[in-house]
Each structure stands twice: as C-alpha cells, then as structure tokens.
Design an enzyme around this catalytic site. Structure first.
Site, mmCIF file in Angstrom:
data_model
loop_
_atom_site.group_PDB
_atom_site.id
_atom_site.type_symbol
_atom_site.label_atom_id
_atom_site.label_comp_id
_atom_site.label_asym_id
_atom_site.label_seq_id
_atom_site.Cartn_x
_atom_site.Cartn_y
_atom_site.Cartn_z
ATOM 1 N N ASP A 253 14.465 17.025 -8.229
ATOM 2 C CA ASP A 253 13.594 16.777 -7.089
ATOM 3 C C ASP A 253 13.185 18.072 -6.394
ATOM 4 O O ASP A 253 14.037 18.935 -6.114
ATOM 5 C CB ASP A 253 14.333 15.866 -6.093
ATOM 6 C CG ASP A 253 13.516 15.559 -4.865
ATOM 7 O OD1 ASP A 253 12.506 14.853 -4.996
ATOM 8 O OD2 ASP A 253 13.897 16.036 -3.774
ATOM 9 N N GLU A 285 10.054 18.354 -10.417
ATOM 10 C CA GLU A 285 9.023 18.167 -9.407
ATOM 11 C C GLU A 285 8.851 19.527 -8.753
ATOM 12 O O GLU A 285 9.814 20.090 -8.230
ATOM 13 C CB GLU A 285 9.421 17.133 -8.348
ATOM 14 C CG GLU A 285 8.345 16.972 -7.281
ATOM 15 C CD GLU A 285 8.811 16.173 -6.072
ATOM 16 O OE1 GLU A 285 7.943 15.631 -5.368
ATOM 17 O OE2 GLU A 285 10.019 16.105 -5.812
#
Length: 577
Positions: A253, A285
C-alpha cells in the site's frame, strides 16, 4: 537482527520472546497468571528471554511500572490490540495442496475483497468455487492485520503480524488459501508498511527510533526504514505472510509514503532469494508513477491513471484528482493503453503543477494492474457509490470489455461481478474523541466538493464508526446480476483462451483517440495482431482503420459500416502482416 521480533518455539516446549525497545533500560515479560520475568538486554536495544510456555498463553511486555504493551510482532491477540498477546501453538496445519506450483502473472485476473464484509475466512472460502468458475484466478485480500475495534478497512492496523480476530483464526486463513489453491486460484494480500493506525500503536513509548521525526507524513512522523531493525521488522513480516500462509504475492500500500526506494528494492530482492519454489508476485501502489521499481523486483503497479481517465470518460466528473484527466481524456486513455502511465513527468494540476512520473513505454502491459473500481476509488467517495449508480449499464458494459480484454492485468472489486449497487463506505470502529475526530474530519474533507459545500449536505455523509455504515457496505447482487456474470464470464473465457497465453509477448503498436470518448489500440501478440476499439460515449464514431477480419469479441452493438456504435467495445485477433 534475526529473532528481534515475535515469539519463536524452541525445543522441549520452550519459547524465545524478544522485543526491540531501545528506549528502555529494563523490560519484563508478563504472562497471565505467572510471575513477571526480567528480559536480557543485548546492548543494542533488544531484549530477549527463553522460558517454558504453553500454547494459548497470554503475554505482554512491561516497559514501565505503569505501562505494559502487546508484542508488536504478536501472531494473535486475545481481543483488542490494547490487550494481551497470545502465543499460538506450533504450526500443525496439514496442507492438502502442499505441492501448489503457483501461476504465472500473465494469467492473473484479480478480485479485491474485504474478508469482514464477506463474513470471514470461512465464508470467503465458500465463495471461491463460483469465482473460479467465473474466471477469477487471484483473490486479492484487503489487509488482515489487527486494528483497533471490530471493523476497519484494514489500513489502520497497528500489529502487522496478528490477524484481526473478526476475520477468523490462523488455521482458517490457511484453509482459505488451501481451498483457493485447490481451485487453481492464487491468493494475494494487501500489506500496509507506510504507517500505523491512530489507535493502539505503542511503539513510540519504547522504540522512538522506529520513526524519523524529521520527515512527516499525513499520519505523523515517517517510519525510519533506514534503520536495520526497522527494515527487518517489515521484511520479516512480508516473508511471514508468504511463507506461513503460502500466499502467492503481496500488494504494498502507498509506497510513495515510504519514501525509501533502497528499502523497497532490498525487500523485493530478499523475498525473491528466499522463496524460489513457486512464483511470487509483488505489486505496488505508488502515486509517483516510478517505473524504476517495476524493473527492480516488482511485477506491477496499480494503475490509478487508467482508472481516473476512464472514470472521467464515464461520469464527466472533473473535480479533485479527476481534474488531472479532464482535458483530452480519450487521448489520455490511448496513452495509458499504449504506454502504461499517463503522467510520465508532466505537471499535474492536482499536484500544484509539480511533475509526476517518468516514461513507462518500455514496460510490458503486465506491469500495470487496471481496474474500474477498487476500495479506494469507491470508498473514498462521500457516499461510496459504485459505478452502477453513476453510469448507464450499456456504457459500463463497454468499459468492462475494455478492462477485461486489454493486455494489462485486470482487477475486479467484490460485487462488480454481480452488478452490485450497494455502496462501499469508509468504515472504522473508533470511540470517544477519536471517533468524533474521524467523523468530522471526513466531513470537512468533502467541504471542497460542490455537492457537499452546504453543512447540511455534509451531515448526510455516513458516520464511519456506525455499525450501519459497515452493514450497508456488504456487496449485494444487483437486479441484473445474472447478466453481469454472463458477460464477465464470457469476456474472461476469451481472455483465458486468446490473450493470456501470449500476453508476455505483447508489444504496443500504438493507440489513438478516434472520438471524444473513443479509442483504438493495437498490440503485437506473438504471431498475431490484437486490436481493440472502445466507444464510451453516447454517439457513434467513425473508425476508418478497422481491421478487415471478423471480430473476436463484441460488447454492445459494435461496428457497422465503419462506424463504432455508442457504448461498444470490439476486439480483433488476426495473423500479423
């Protein structure tokens, strides 16, 4: 620093407990119902103790006379993250599919899911056969580690090694993975290494060196990945999930908030060196659109650029970060299909004109995970509306054709396969002042949006802490669920048979806008040429360079006498000239 974090079973029922607490002169191990024992310092900030223990024993660390804390690497908690850590039994799970060979990344069709909303590990496992039959090849789980309260997206975790009790047990997670492997499905996990949640993080009280006070993030001081014990904590965590639970990969993330590419590269390298018996897929990400990481150990990146421009084309929304894609959206979509990132060093209006990204045309299509919806893009809307609430069904079906029949790796968000109209809202389970701060902070966040400029409108934004907000977010099948399943199943069958075997060889031959909301793109796919044309608008567009042969797939009315109908997606697969 191996052994710095977490309990480890030794011979004869003994356990080694360890804690990195450089801010403490003394640490004691407390076990529920037993005498506290002083731990031995190593002079480098770590404390350890080997003692007899029983499976299920509750323990914690006394770092001050008035403060006892859970193990930051606890494998389980008795209840909340503030309470006792629990010593799990030595691993005794008997794997049924212990020879699972994994699957190549080119075959990935991801399905993002929240285990809590779907009813826990056991309930998710029961859904897997129908997902496998649909053509899903990889289950992408939102974070599982322990957080404050009983419900959370998972991005407020504070104990990265412990499974949130609301989802199930360690063995139930293993059974879920085992079931998936038996169906030919991979399982990937979203992990959050860029910050800790706002409630229950005790590290500052005894390991201030875990953080870099000179560098700040939206969540407070940045994590100090340059310090070896800190890097070890997270690298060991990644290996823990992959090895203990036999996961097939991880999604990291918001690595732009990590801000340490050296750490990211070292983590990928160690994972690759350590696990070689099956393919491991590592996905980022990364808001900075950094292509260098995608040739330095990582398979792919979630491509927000693709999502954002398709969202603009479908909804005409141009506020907030969508303003970066408001100008010439069809041309921007063409660039995404041909080159991956849309922003490759250009100035971004949403980033005050600062440049974002770097050239990515040298990367293969498989370096990009594309999606129409995900937890962020739906849940960060004030009312959590899915596209079924925002877009006419025929145009949404054409977009689905674009997603599933492009060479990039596609991802569906839970409920999308059923045409769900249920909202996916932001939910937490905080209390008292923190609950008030989160609720009011979220409402202030949307004050800049035209629809919520009025305070009365903002008051209608659901309270993240209310149980009703969580319950409303469970994905329920929409009224056209059967039709959506039939369409997605058909498209994934075509992908599996005609694209997936050759996607590793895919090379872009270019893409261009052929209308205000229409694009044509072509790739060389092995010995064949693969073309895709999509019209997300409401008017037909001329397509003078349409392939001559019969189409492989048609969504919508398709092509008639050189005109691509509104809300249509058409693909062709022909022998290369």
């Amino acid at each position: 620093m191996s052994g710095t974090f977490g309990p480890a079973w030794l011979a004869d029922g003994q356990v080694r407990f360890a804690l990195w607490a450089p801010g403490c002169a003394r640490v004691e191990l407390e076990r529920d119902g037993a005498t506290a024992l002083a731990m031995t310092p190593d002079g480098k900030g770590s404390f350890s103790l080997v003692t007899q223990a029983e499976p299920g024993a509750r323990y914690r660390f006394r770092i001050k006379p008035d403060l006892a804390v859970p193990d930051p690497a606890a494998r389980a908690q008795a209840s909340d993250v503030h309470g006792w850590s629990v010593l799990p039994a030595p691993d005794a799970y008997v794997w049924v599919h212990d020879q699972w060979p994994g699957r190549p990344w080119r075959e990935a069709v991801l399905y993002e899911a929240h285990c809590g909303l779907l009813g826990g590990f056991g309930a998710v496992a029961k859904r897997l056969p129908e997902l496998a039959e649909l053509g899903i090849t990889a289950l992408q789980l939102m974070p599982l580690n322990a957080f404050s309260g009983e419900r959370n997206w998972g991005y407020d975790g504070v104990l990265p090694y412990a499974i949130a009790p609301a989802y199930g047990t360690r063995d139930e997670l293993k059974a879920l993975v085992d079931t998936a492997h038996g169906l030919g499905m991979m399982v990937m996990l979203d992990v959050v290494y860029n910050h800790f949640g706002p409630d229950g993080n005790c590290l500052p009280s005894y390991a201030g060196a875990f953080f870099d006070e000179d560098r700040h993030t939206p969540w407070g001081p940045a994590i100090a990945f340059g310090r070896e014990p800190v890097a070890r904590f997270f690298i060991d965590n990644a290996l823990y999930w992959l090895e203990t639970f036999r996961l097939d990969g991880l999604r990291f993330d918001a690595v732009h908030a990590i801000g340490d590419n050296g750490f990211l590269d070292a983590m990928a390298a160690e994972i690759r060196a350590r696990i070689q018996d099956r393919p491991i897929h590592l996905v980022l990400e990364n808001e900075t659109n950094d292509p260098a990481r995608l040739v330095a150990g990582y398979d792919a990146q979630w491509n927000d650029d693709f999502h954002n421009v398709v969202h603009v084309l479908l909804t005409d929304e141009t506020y907030s970060y969508y303003q970066d894609f408001a100008d010439r959206p069809a041309e921007r979509l063409a660039r995404s299909l041909a080159e991956g990132f849309i922003y490759q060093g250009e100035g971004s209006p949403n980033h005050d004109g600062r440049s974002r990204g770097a050239p990515s045309s040298h990367l293969p299509p498989t370096a990009f995970v594309n999606f129409l919806q995900n937890h962020d893009q739906v849940g960060n809307r004030a009312l959590g509306e899915r596209l079924t609430r925002l877009v006419a069904p025929d145009r949404l079906r054409a977009a689905m054709g674009l997603l599933l029949l492009s060479p990039q790796i596609p991802m569906l968000f839970m409920g999308e396969e059923d045409g769900s109209a249920s909202p996916f809202l932001f939910f937490t389970d905080f209390h008292d002042d923190l609950a008030d701060a989160v609720r009011e902070g979220r409402r202030r966040e949307f004050a800049k949006f035209p629809a919520f400029a009025d305070p009365q409108a903002r008051a209608q934004i659901p309270d993240p802490n209310a149980l009703t907000t969580f319950e409303a977010s469970r994905p329920m099948p929409g009224p056209e669920a059967a039709a959506w399943r039939a369409l997605i199943g058909h498209l994934l069958k075509l992908r599996r048979e005609h694209l997936a075997p050759h996607i590793d060889e895919a090379v872009s031959l270019g893409a261009s806008a052929i209308g205000a909301k229409a694009v044509q793109a072509t790739w060389r796919l092995g010995a064949k040429t693969y073309s895709l044309a999509v019209n997300l608008g409401q008017s037909a567009v001329a397509m003078p360079a349409a392939p001559a042969g019969p189409p492989l797939a048609v969504v919508g009315e398709g092509l008639t006498e050189g005109w691509l109908a509104p809300a249509s997606c058409v693909t062709w697969l022909e022998a290369a000239p």
